[in-house]
Scaffold this motif. Structure first.
Motif, mmCIF file in Angstrom:
data_model
loop_
_atom_site.group_PDB
_atom_site.id
_atom_site.type_symbol
_atom_site.label_atom_id
_atom_site.label_comp_id
_atom_site.label_asym_id
_atom_site.label_seq_id
_atom_site.Cartn_x
_atom_site.Cartn_y
_atom_site.Cartn_z
ATOM 1 N N SER A 71 -56.945 -0.667 -22.950
ATOM 2 C CA SER A 71 -56.865 -0.603 -21.831
ATOM 3 C C SER A 71 -57.652 -1.496 -20.943
ATOM 4 O O SER A 71 -58.483 -2.159 -21.703
ATOM 5 N N ARG A 72 -56.952 -0.978 -19.523
ATOM 6 C CA ARG A 72 -57.238 -2.652 -18.997
ATOM 7 C C ARG A 72 -59.039 -1.734 -18.231
ATOM 8 O O ARG A 72 -59.200 -2.855 -17.402
ATOM 9 N N TYR A 73 -59.332 -0.592 -18.441
ATOM 10 C CA TYR A 73 -60.116 -0.107 -18.079
ATOM 11 C C TYR A 73 -61.021 0.827 -18.640
ATOM 12 O O TYR A 73 -60.650 0.599 -19.459
ATOM 13 N N PRO A 74 -62.553 0.556 -18.570
ATOM 14 C CA PRO A 74 -63.256 1.395 -18.996
ATOM 15 C C PRO A 74 -62.740 2.828 -19.042
ATOM 16 O O PRO A 74 -63.458 3.513 -20.339
ATOM 17 N N HIS A 75 -62.132 3.679 -18.525
ATOM 18 C CA HIS A 75 -61.870 4.893 -18.482
ATOM 19 C C HIS A 75 -60.270 4.944 -19.416
ATOM 20 O O HIS A 75 -59.610 3.671 -18.690
ATOM 21 N N PHE A 76 -60.011 5.660 -19.862
ATOM 22 C CA PHE A 76 -58.516 5.805 -20.864
ATOM 23 C C PHE A 76 -58.671 7.420 -21.251
ATOM 24 O O PHE A 76 -60.095 7.676 -21.964
ATOM 25 N N SER A 77 -57.240 7.302 -21.788
ATOM 26 C CA SER A 77 -57.370 8.580 -22.277
ATOM 27 C C SER A 77 -55.868 8.611 -23.235
ATOM 28 O O SER A 77 -55.496 6.880 -23.655
ATOM 29 N N LEU A 78 -55.933 9.428 -24.560
ATOM 30 C CA LEU A 78 -55.089 9.035 -25.549
ATOM 31 C C LEU A 78 -54.441 10.372 -26.012
ATOM 32 O O LEU A 78 -55.205 11.517 -25.556
ATOM 33 N N ASP A 93 -55.436 15.957 -26.948
ATOM 34 C CA ASP A 93 -56.306 14.515 -26.064
ATOM 35 C C ASP A 93 -57.050 14.597 -25.817
ATOM 36 O O ASP A 93 -57.762 15.532 -25.409
ATOM 37 N N LEU A 94 -57.036 13.148 -25.732
ATOM 38 C CA LEU A 94 -58.601 12.926 -25.224
ATOM 39 C C LEU A 94 -59.057 12.116 -23.782
ATOM 40 O O LEU A 94 -58.071 11.545 -23.934
ATOM 41 N N SER A 95 -60.351 12.015 -23.603
ATOM 42 C CA SER A 95 -60.085 11.165 -22.916
ATOM 43 C C SER A 95 -61.963 10.482 -22.544
ATOM 44 O O SER A 95 -62.183 11.275 -23.183
ATOM 45 N N PHE A 96 -62.171 9.769 -22.212
ATOM 46 C CA PHE A 96 -63.414 9.031 -21.656
ATOM 47 C C PHE A 96 -63.336 7.868 -20.891
ATOM 48 O O PHE A 96 -62.776 7.637 -20.802
ATOM 49 N N ASN A 97 -64.805 8.019 -20.601
ATOM 50 C CA ASN A 97 -65.125 8.144 -19.107
ATOM 51 C C ASN A 97 -63.944 8.414 -17.730
ATOM 52 O O ASN A 97 -64.407 7.639 -17.229
ATOM 53 N N LYS A 98 -63.597 9.266 -17.707
ATOM 54 C CA LYS A 98 -62.977 10.035 -16.857
ATOM 55 C C LYS A 98 -63.818 11.239 -16.355
ATOM 56 O O LYS A 98 -64.113 12.391 -17.601
ATOM 57 N N PRO A 99 -64.408 11.411 -15.282
ATOM 58 C CA PRO A 99 -64.013 11.390 -14.286
ATOM 59 C C PRO A 99 -65.040 10.262 -13.906
ATOM 60 O O PRO A 99 -64.892 9.481 -12.775
ATOM 61 N N SER A 100 -65.920 9.867 -14.709
ATOM 62 C CA SER A 100 -68.005 9.021 -14.655
ATOM 63 C C SER A 100 -67.584 8.656 -15.999
ATOM 64 O O SER A 100 -67.647 9.474 -16.777
ATOM 65 N N PRO A 101 -68.344 7.488 -15.225
ATOM 66 C CA PRO A 101 -68.838 6.928 -16.742
ATOM 67 C C PRO A 101 -69.492 7.964 -17.727
ATOM 68 O O PRO A 101 -70.290 8.514 -17.123
ATOM 69 N N GLY A 102 -69.840 7.640 -19.445
ATOM 70 C CA GLY A 102 -70.387 8.055 -19.770
ATOM 71 C C GLY A 102 -69.884 10.108 -20.296
ATOM 72 O O GLY A 102 -70.163 10.622 -21.265
ATOM 73 N N ASN A 103 -68.660 10.355 -19.018
ATOM 74 C CA ASN A 103 -67.986 11.544 -19.829
ATOM 75 C C ASN A 103 -66.813 11.239 -20.849
ATOM 76 O O ASN A 103 -66.542 10.437 -20.845
#
Length: 213
Positions: A71-78, A93-103
């Protein structure tokens, strides 16, 4: 009918360690319905999906690691896996650091079999919500939404007052600013983990009830 289970939480560690909680959740929901028993990797074609072996914890953790490193960014989905019949299964489906860091977020879009079971059995909907909220505590917010109900276009309309997708059943953390309003509209409440699951009417009526928020 199709349903979407979705929950946003505060991550307790890095994405790979969060993947271990995802694997634990998969183990706990497997007995709830036959379509949740066998989990396979997301594939480019039905033929590939048919030939793929069931996912393992190592596969899931590696998939998350690869998605994070590319991922080019700290937030990403898969979307690493599905369960049930090919082309009619339940999609994870999973997401990380969305919509805020640590989420971190988890979603399950149901296929036909599980969707029909949720239409017929409220106890299954309750157990699925309760299990998800328990495994992924501390949850911030979550819900179980029926896919045929229209939702707002946030580019055109104001967001919902609770800043989330409406659900027949919704989880609000006890420290949420919306926690006091939810029981005023709910028809049933179930405390769990760091908050409460609120039921708003029926699968048909919950959008109208939540419009009163």
């Amino acid at each position: 009918m199709g349903w979407h289970l979705h929950m946003r939480r505060r991550a307790l560690g890095d994405p790979v360690s969060e993947g271990r909680r995802v694997w634990e959740w998969i183990q706990q929901i497997r007995p709830l319905h036959p379509s949740l028993n066998l989990w396979r990797p997301t594939a480019d074609s039905p033929q590939e999906a048919e030939q793929a072996p069931p996912i393992t914890q190592d596969y899931l953790l590696q998939y998350i690691h690869d998605a994070q490193t590319t991922s080019r960014y700290p937030h990403f989905s898969l979307a690493p896996a599905f369960s049930g019949q090919i082309n009619q299964g339940n999609k994870l489906d999973l997401s990380f650091n969305k919509p805020s860091p640590g989420n971190a977020g988890i979603g399950l879009m149901t296929g036909e079999a599980l969707g029909s079971a949720l239409d017929a059995r409220e106890d299954l909907a309750d157990t699925l919500m309760h299990t998800t909220a328990s495994v992924f505590t501390p949850i911030i917010i979550g819900g179980l939404s029926r896919s045929d109900h229209p939702i707002k276009n946030l580019n055109r309309d104001k967001p919902y007052p609770f800043f989330y997708v409406p659900g027949w059943k919704m989880f609000f953390a006890s420290d949420s600013p919306h926690y006091q309003r939810a029981p005023q509209l709910a028809t049933r409440t179930t405390p769990v983990a760091n908050g409460t699951i609120f039921t708003f009417g029926t699968p048909d009526t919950y959008p109208t009830i939540l419009d009163q928020w």
